[in-house]
Design a protein around this motif. Structure first.
Motif, PDB file in Angstrom:
ATOM      1  N   GLU A   1      -2.359  14.454   9.175  1.00 31.76           N
ATOM      2  CA  GLU A   1      -1.679  15.435  10.014  1.00 31.76           C
ATOM      3  C   GLU A   1      -2.678  16.396  10.659  1.00 31.76           C
ATOM      4  OE1 GLU A   1       1.809  16.736   7.884  1.00 31.76           O
ATOM      5  OE2 GLU A   1       2.127  18.291   9.394  1.00 31.76           O
ATOM      6  N   ALA A   2      -3.647  16.864   9.860  1.00 27.15           N
ATOM      7  CA  ALA A   2      -4.630  17.825  10.374  1.00 27.15           C
ATOM      8  C   ALA A   2      -5.448  17.214  11.511  1.00 27.15           C
ATOM      9  CB  ALA A   2      -5.539  18.297   9.247  1.00 27.15           C
ATOM     10  N   CYS A   3      -5.873  15.964  11.360  1.00 22.17           N
ATOM     11  CA  CYS A   3      -6.678  15.319  12.408  1.00 22.17           C
ATOM     12  C   CYS A   3      -5.833  15.023  13.642  1.00 22.17           C
ATOM     13  CB  CYS A   3      -7.316  14.033  11.890  1.00 22.17           C
ATOM     14  SG  CYS A   3      -8.661  14.344  10.728  1.00 22.17           S
ATOM     15  N   ARG A   4      -4.564  14.658  13.429  1.00 22.38           N
ATOM     16  CA  ARG A   4      -3.697  14.394  14.583  1.00 22.38           C
ATOM     17  C   ARG A   4      -3.481  15.689  15.366  1.00 22.38           C
ATOM     18  NH1 ARG A   4       1.438  12.610  12.651  1.00 22.38           N
ATOM     19  NH2 ARG A   4       0.726  12.752  10.514  1.00 22.38           N
ATOM     20  N   TYR A   5      -3.283  16.788  14.632  1.00 19.96           N
ATOM     21  CA  TYR A   5      -3.126  18.099  15.277  1.00 19.96           C
ATOM     22  C   TYR A   5      -4.390  18.454  16.048  1.00 19.96           C
ATOM     23  CZ  TYR A   5      -2.677  23.159  15.824  1.00 19.96           C
ATOM     24  OH  TYR A   5      -2.642  24.431  16.333  1.00 19.96           O
ATOM     25  N   GLN A   6      -5.539  18.267  15.389  1.00 20.35           N
ATOM     26  CA  GLN A   6      -6.815  18.633  16.010  1.00 20.35           C
ATOM     27  C   GLN A   6      -7.058  17.844  17.298  1.00 20.35           C
ATOM     28  OE1 GLN A   6      -8.576  21.268  14.888  1.00 20.35           O
ATOM     29  NE2 GLN A   6      -9.665  21.031  16.839  1.00 20.35           N
ATOM     30  N   ARG A   7      -6.719  16.567  17.277  1.00 23.89           N
ATOM     31  CA  ARG A   7      -6.944  15.732  18.468  1.00 23.89           C
ATOM     32  C   ARG A   7      -6.024  16.140  19.616  1.00 23.89           C
ATOM     33  NH1 ARG A   7      -9.868  11.338  18.509  1.00 23.89           N
ATOM     34  NH2 ARG A   7      -8.488  10.215  19.914  1.00 23.89           N
ATOM     35  N   LYS A   8      -4.802  16.488  19.262  1.00 22.00           N
ATOM     36  CA  LYS A   8      -3.854  16.941  20.282  1.00 22.00           C
ATOM     37  C   LYS A   8      -4.345  18.268  20.886  1.00 22.00           C
ATOM     38  CE  LYS A   8       1.141  16.559  20.524  1.00 22.00           C
ATOM     39  NZ  LYS A   8       2.370  16.498  19.750  1.00 22.00           N
TER      40      LYS A   8
ATOM     41  N   LYS B   1       0.823  -1.213   0.000  1.00 20.06           N
ATOM     42  CA  LYS B   1       0.000   0.000   0.000  1.00 20.06           C
ATOM     43  C   LYS B   1       0.853   1.258   0.000  1.00 20.06           C
ATOM     44  CE  LYS B   1      -1.298  -0.052   4.859  1.00 20.06           C
ATOM     45  NZ  LYS B   1      -2.509  -0.183   5.674  1.00 20.06           N
ATOM     46  N   THR B   2       0.337   2.297  -0.616  1.00 17.26           N
ATOM     47  CA  THR B   2       1.106   3.531  -0.748  1.00 17.26           C
ATOM     48  C   THR B   2       0.660   4.562   0.283  1.00 17.26           C
ATOM     49  OG1 THR B   2      -0.490   4.250  -2.387  1.00 17.26           O
ATOM     50  CG2 THR B   2       1.536   3.231  -3.206  1.00 17.26           C
ATOM     51  N   HIS B   3      -0.520   4.393   0.844  1.00 14.27           N
ATOM     52  CA  HIS B   3      -1.018   5.363   1.819  1.00 14.27           C
ATOM     53  C   HIS B   3      -2.119   4.723   2.669  1.00 14.27           C
ATOM     54  CE1 HIS B   3      -3.655   5.707  -1.727  1.00 14.27           C
ATOM     55  NE2 HIS B   3      -4.585   5.745  -0.815  1.00 14.27           N
ATOM     56  N   ASN B   4      -2.476   5.395   3.728  1.00 15.54           N
ATOM     57  CA  ASN B   4      -3.607   4.995   4.575  1.00 15.54           C
ATOM     58  C   ASN B   4      -4.745   5.986   4.359  1.00 15.54           C
ATOM     59  OD1 ASN B   4      -3.197   2.693   6.057  1.00 15.54           O
ATOM     60  ND2 ASN B   4      -2.174   3.738   7.759  1.00 15.54           N
ATOM     61  N   ALA B   5      -5.951   5.557   4.739  1.00 12.83           N
ATOM     62  CA  ALA B   5      -7.052   6.515   4.808  1.00 12.83           C
ATOM     63  C   ALA B   5      -7.133   6.951   6.265  1.00 12.83           C
ATOM     64  CB  ALA B   5      -8.347   5.852   4.376  1.00 12.83           C
ATOM     65  N   CYS B   6      -7.207   8.264   6.508  1.00 12.30           N
ATOM     66  CA  CYS B   6      -7.287   8.789   7.870  1.00 12.30           C
ATOM     67  C   CYS B   6      -8.508   8.193   8.563  1.00 12.30           C
ATOM     68  CB  CYS B   6      -7.387  10.309   7.836  1.00 12.30           C
ATOM     69  SG  CYS B   6      -7.796  11.028   9.431  1.00 12.30           S
TER      70      CYS B   6
ATOM     71  N   GLN C   1      -6.499  10.792   2.385  1.00  9.72           N
ATOM     72  CA  GLN C   1      -5.267  10.013   2.262  1.00  9.72           C
ATOM     73  C   GLN C   1      -4.219  10.543   3.232  1.00  9.72           C
ATOM     74  OE1 GLN C   1      -3.496   9.732  -1.585  1.00  9.72           O
ATOM     75  NE2 GLN C   1      -5.266   8.722  -2.496  1.00  9.72           N
ATOM     76  N   CYS C   2      -3.493   9.626   3.864  1.00 13.95           N
ATOM     77  CA  CYS C   2      -2.381  10.069   4.696  1.00 13.95           C
ATOM     78  C   CYS C   2      -1.247   9.067   4.568  1.00 13.95           C
ATOM     79  CB  CYS C   2      -2.821  10.243   6.151  1.00 13.95           C
ATOM     80  SG  CYS C   2      -3.291   8.725   6.971  1.00 13.95           S
ATOM     81  N   SER C   3      -0.102   9.436   5.114  1.00 18.29           N
ATOM     82  CA  SER C   3       1.071   8.568   5.073  1.00 18.29           C
ATOM     83  C   SER C   3       0.727   7.201   5.664  1.00 18.29           C
ATOM     84  CB  SER C   3       2.191   9.214   5.890  1.00 18.29           C
ATOM     85  OG  SER C   3       3.095   8.215   6.320  1.00 18.29           O
ATOM     86  N   LYS C   4       1.274   6.143   5.066  1.00 17.44           N
ATOM     87  CA  LYS C   4       0.910   4.804   5.558  1.00 17.44           C
ATOM     88  C   LYS C   4       1.522   4.496   6.915  1.00 17.44           C
ATOM     89  CE  LYS C   4       4.365   1.868   3.238  1.00 17.44           C
ATOM     90  NZ  LYS C   4       4.522   0.668   2.397  1.00 17.44           N
ATOM     91  N   SER C   5       2.432   5.358   7.390  1.00 19.86           N
ATOM     92  CA  SER C   5       2.969   5.107   8.726  1.00 19.86           C
ATOM     93  C   SER C   5       2.082   5.712   9.822  1.00 19.86           C
ATOM     94  CB  SER C   5       4.403   5.620   8.832  1.00 19.86           C
ATOM     95  OG  SER C   5       4.519   6.894   8.284  1.00 19.86           O
ATOM     96  N   PHE C   6       0.983   6.363   9.431  1.00 18.02           N
ATOM     97  CA  PHE C   6       0.048   6.919  10.411  1.00 18.02           C
ATOM     98  C   PHE C   6      -1.370   6.420  10.126  1.00 18.02           C
ATOM     99  CE2 PHE C   6       3.433  10.107  10.390  1.00 18.02           C
ATOM    100  CZ  PHE C   6       3.707  10.171  11.734  1.00 18.02           C
ATOM    101  N   THR C   7      -2.182   6.361  11.190  1.00 10.97           N
ATOM    102  CA  THR C   7      -3.569   5.962  10.983  1.00 10.97           C
ATOM    103  C   THR C   7      -4.474   7.182  10.850  1.00 10.97           C
ATOM    104  OG1 THR C   7      -3.910   5.821  13.366  1.00 10.97           O
ATOM    105  CG2 THR C   7      -3.326   3.784  12.225  1.00 10.97           C
ATOM    106  N   ALA C   8      -3.903   8.377  11.047  1.00  9.70           N
ATOM    107  CA  ALA C   8      -4.693   9.599  10.904  1.00  9.70           C
ATOM    108  C   ALA C   8      -3.857  10.645  10.169  1.00  9.70           C
ATOM    109  CB  ALA C   8      -5.107  10.129  12.269  1.00  9.70           C
TER     110      ALA C   8
END
Ligand SMILES: [Zn+2]
Ligand SMILES: [Zn+2]
Length: 197
Positions: free
Chosen positions: A81-88, A61-66, A72-79
């Motif tokens: 960047e914007a959602c990770r920022y928002q949750r933090k 796979k080339t990417h993950n779905a947040c 689409q997001c990097s496959k090394s993350f499950t969320a």
């Protein structure tokens, strides 16, 4: 590409097994194998999980779905960047302006004044924890004891009191602060119009 990704996993069996029991699941595209044995679950669930892992092959796979917004997001993350920022940001406790210095929330840009943060375009900043260079005298002595004979103690050393006094004076003389943003807390950067108060 979508078609290739949806190729069903290959089920591997032992060639001499008359029952043809599934043993491993392999990505149909690259052949990476997944064993049901690594999952702590009921037999049935283990097999389904290994099968899913082979279908959703990490190598291919080339990417993950947040997991929050579906983008689409990097496959090394499950969320993303914007959602990770928002949750933090959501998890951080809002505090009143403490006078600074401030750190861009979840960033590494520092501001001495709130106006600098506003001019930068920041919406949220974090307060900073401040630290000064410190020598831990006990630590230094323990390190020395490690290199001495087994039942050595500070009683076997000379000048211990003077050492403590010197370290204390050194620590107290330090005046160069280091700031570290505390992203467990947040301060809202006021809009320009509110500045007058
Ligand atoms: Zn693969
Ligand atoms: Zn997202």
């Amino acid at each position: 590409m979508a078609d290739e990704q949806s190729l069903e996993p290959k089920i591997l069996i032992f060639a001499d097994d008359p029952e043809r029991k599934p043993r491993l699941y392999a990505c149909a595209k690259c052949g990476s194998v997944h064993s049901p044995k690594i999952y702590l679950a009921l037999e049935e669930v283990r097999h389904a999980t290994a099968m899913d892992a082979a279908r959703d092959c990490y190598t291919c796979k080339t990417h993950n779905a947040c997991q929050y917004c579906g983008e689409q997001c990097s496959k090394s993350f499950t969320a993303c960047e914007a959602c990770r920022y928002q949750r933090k940001l959501d998890a951080a406790t809002e505090i009143p302006d403490n006078g600074g210095p401030y750190c861009l929330f979840d960033g590494d840009t520092y501001f001495m004044e709130m106006e600098e943060a506003r001019d930068f375009g920041a919406e949220w900043v974090s307060p900073c924890n401040v630290s000064y260079p410190r020598i831990d005298a006990d630590n230094v002595l323990e390190n020395l004891l490690d290199d001495m004979h087994e039942d050595a103690s500070t009683d076997d050393m000379k000048g211990v009191d003077e050492f403590y006094a010197a370290v204390k004076a050194f620590n107290q003389a330090q005046d160069c602060p280091s700031y570290f943003g505390d992203d467990k807390r947040k301060i809202r950067v006021p809009a320009r119009a509110e500045k007058a108060s």
